[in-house]
Scaffold this active site. Structure first.
Site, PDB file in Angstrom:
ATOM      1  N   LYS A  54       0.842  -1.203   0.000  1.00  0.00           N
ATOM      2  CA  LYS A  54       0.000   0.000   0.000  1.00  0.00           C
ATOM      3  C   LYS A  54       0.878   1.254   0.000  1.00  0.00           C
ATOM      4  O   LYS A  54       0.591   2.231  -0.702  1.00  0.00           O
ATOM      5  CB  LYS A  54      -0.935  -0.018   1.226  1.00  0.00           C
ATOM      6  CG  LYS A  54      -2.012  -1.087   1.101  1.00  0.00           C
ATOM      7  CD  LYS A  54      -2.750  -1.363   2.407  1.00  0.00           C
ATOM      8  CE  LYS A  54      -3.681  -2.563   2.242  1.00  0.00           C
ATOM      9  NZ  LYS A  54      -4.347  -2.979   3.472  1.00  0.00           N
ATOM     10  N   GLN A  98      -4.873  -1.651   9.732  1.00  0.00           N
ATOM     11  CA  GLN A  98      -4.640  -2.942   9.066  1.00  0.00           C
ATOM     12  C   GLN A  98      -5.234  -4.077   9.902  1.00  0.00           C
ATOM     13  O   GLN A  98      -4.954  -4.194  11.091  1.00  0.00           O
ATOM     14  CB  GLN A  98      -3.120  -3.138   8.874  1.00  0.00           C
ATOM     15  CG  GLN A  98      -2.752  -4.390   8.104  1.00  0.00           C
ATOM     16  CD  GLN A  98      -3.247  -4.368   6.648  1.00  0.00           C
ATOM     17  OE1 GLN A  98      -3.122  -3.355   5.952  1.00  0.00           O
ATOM     18  NE2 GLN A  98      -3.811  -5.475   6.200  1.00  0.00           N
ATOM     19  N   ASP A 121     -11.151   2.452   3.762  1.00  0.00           N
ATOM     20  CA  ASP A 121     -11.367   1.021   3.527  1.00  0.00           C
ATOM     21  C   ASP A 121     -12.848   0.740   3.233  1.00  0.00           C
ATOM     22  O   ASP A 121     -13.181  -0.324   2.710  1.00  0.00           O
ATOM     23  CB  ASP A 121     -10.965   0.218   4.777  1.00  0.00           C
ATOM     24  CG  ASP A 121      -9.593  -0.433   4.635  1.00  0.00           C
ATOM     25  OD1 ASP A 121      -9.140  -0.626   3.483  1.00  0.00           O
ATOM     26  OD2 ASP A 121      -8.988  -0.764   5.676  1.00  0.00           O
TER      27      ASP A 121
END
Ligand code: NDP
Length: 297
Positions: A54, A98, A121
């Protein structure tokens, strides 16, 4: 092989180039560069490698980013207080925690502590809720990436029978919502399967489009699908492989070798859905910076 390959790596390259141009135009117009804050709790190696990917992608498209590393002993209270400080920081556009988190932390609770306007997200209940009622939202990155693949390869979805195997909050469920609801490009008749589905094959064999996100290597075999099915394999599984330097290789949830002779389209693993997921994260971060989903009052 009779199936055509859905090349997620190539489509992600194209998408990332467009996002990068968009970021540069945004900055040239006098705006601050978009900023993505990543939070890693603990040192899980798979999480570390996803964060690396990422971070690399952010660099490529011109998005600033950094990662806050927290020990796996961090309390829910401490973690949420750190997230709240990021919510309030005007220089941060997107926040990504995460997953998975250590077992003493509730991912639901932690995700809800993220300001939904920074939830790039697309996991916050506000964004998931807006998805279900066709309102502008941060779409969960993996399903959004799969829709980009459908668009790129002109794979029709409307009126098809789509079967989703896996019902997680981050992939299977939002995928099913988008397939059934998304105005212009969804409107498939959608079946969602999970661990308690009886006779999985009865469902998979009826699929025009089969999306598999179960985290089970080789779950779907050729005899479980019909000729001409479109196969989207989301699974990323590490299986032992002594011939590889790392001692493992990555495989999906589908038996690619068997299915490629029966499907009309198929994604490889790696190089299918994965690169698109990261590209969609970049897109969501830019949308957050521009306040496109939630404009200021
Ligand atoms: P989860 O473990 O959270 O969810 C798996 C889902 O699959 C659950 O709904 C589970 O059912 C269902 N399931 C498990 N076994 C079976 C089975 N035998 N038959 C039918 N359903 C089953 O996983 P994620 O959704 O987070 O991830 C799924 C896979 O996708 C993983 O391999 C992950 O690494 C990969 N992934 C890939 C991404 C990419 O970008 N390519 C992004 C995110 C994930 P139940 O609900 O009943 O438990």
């Amino acid at each position: 092989m009779s199936a055509k390959l859905i090349d997620g790596k190539k489509v992600a390259e194209i998408t990332m180039k467009l996002i990068s141009d968009d970021v540069e135009n945004w900055v040239k117009a006098g705006n601050r560069r978009p900023f993505l804050k990543v939070v890693q709790v603990g040192t899980d190696p798979a999480s570390t490698s996803y964060i690396k990917a990422k971070t690399r992608s952010c660099k490529r498209v011109g998005i600033d980013t950094d990662t806050t590393h927290l020990p796996d002993t961090v309390s829910a209270r401490e973690l949420k207080s750190i997230i709240r400080s990021f919510n309030e920081d005007e220089n941060i556009d997107g926040i990504l925690v995460q997953l998975p988190l250590p077992s003493h932390l509730s991912s639901h609770d932690v995700i809800e502590s993220i300001d939904h306007r920074k939830d790039v997200d697309g996991f916050h209940p506000m964004n998931v809720g807006r998805l279900t009622v066709d309102q502008p939202t941060f779409k969960s990155c993996t399903p959004a990436g799969i829709f980009e693949l459908f668009r790129h390869y002109s794979i029709p979805v409307k009126s098809k029978h789509a079967v989703v195997v896996g019902a997680s909050n981050i992939v299977g469920s939002p995928m099913a919502i988008m397939l059934s609801r998304e105005n212009a490009e969804g409107k498939a008749t959608t079946t969602i399967c999970h661990k308690y589905t009886k006779d999985l094959t009865r469902h998979t064999i009826a699929a025009d489009i089969l999306i598999v996100a179960a985290g089970q290597p080789s779950l779907i075999k050729a005899e479980m699908v019909k000729e001409g099915v479109v196969v989207i394999d989301v699974g990323i599984n590490r299986v032992a492989d002594e011939s590889s330097d790392k001692g493992y290789k990555l495989v999906g949830d589908c038996d690619f070798e068997g299915l490629k002779n029966k499907a009309s389209w198929i994604t490889p693993v790696p190089g299918g859905v994965g690169p698109m997921t990261v590209a969609m994260l970049m897109k969501n971060t830019l949308l957050a910076a521009k306040k496109s989903i939630y404009p200021d009052d």
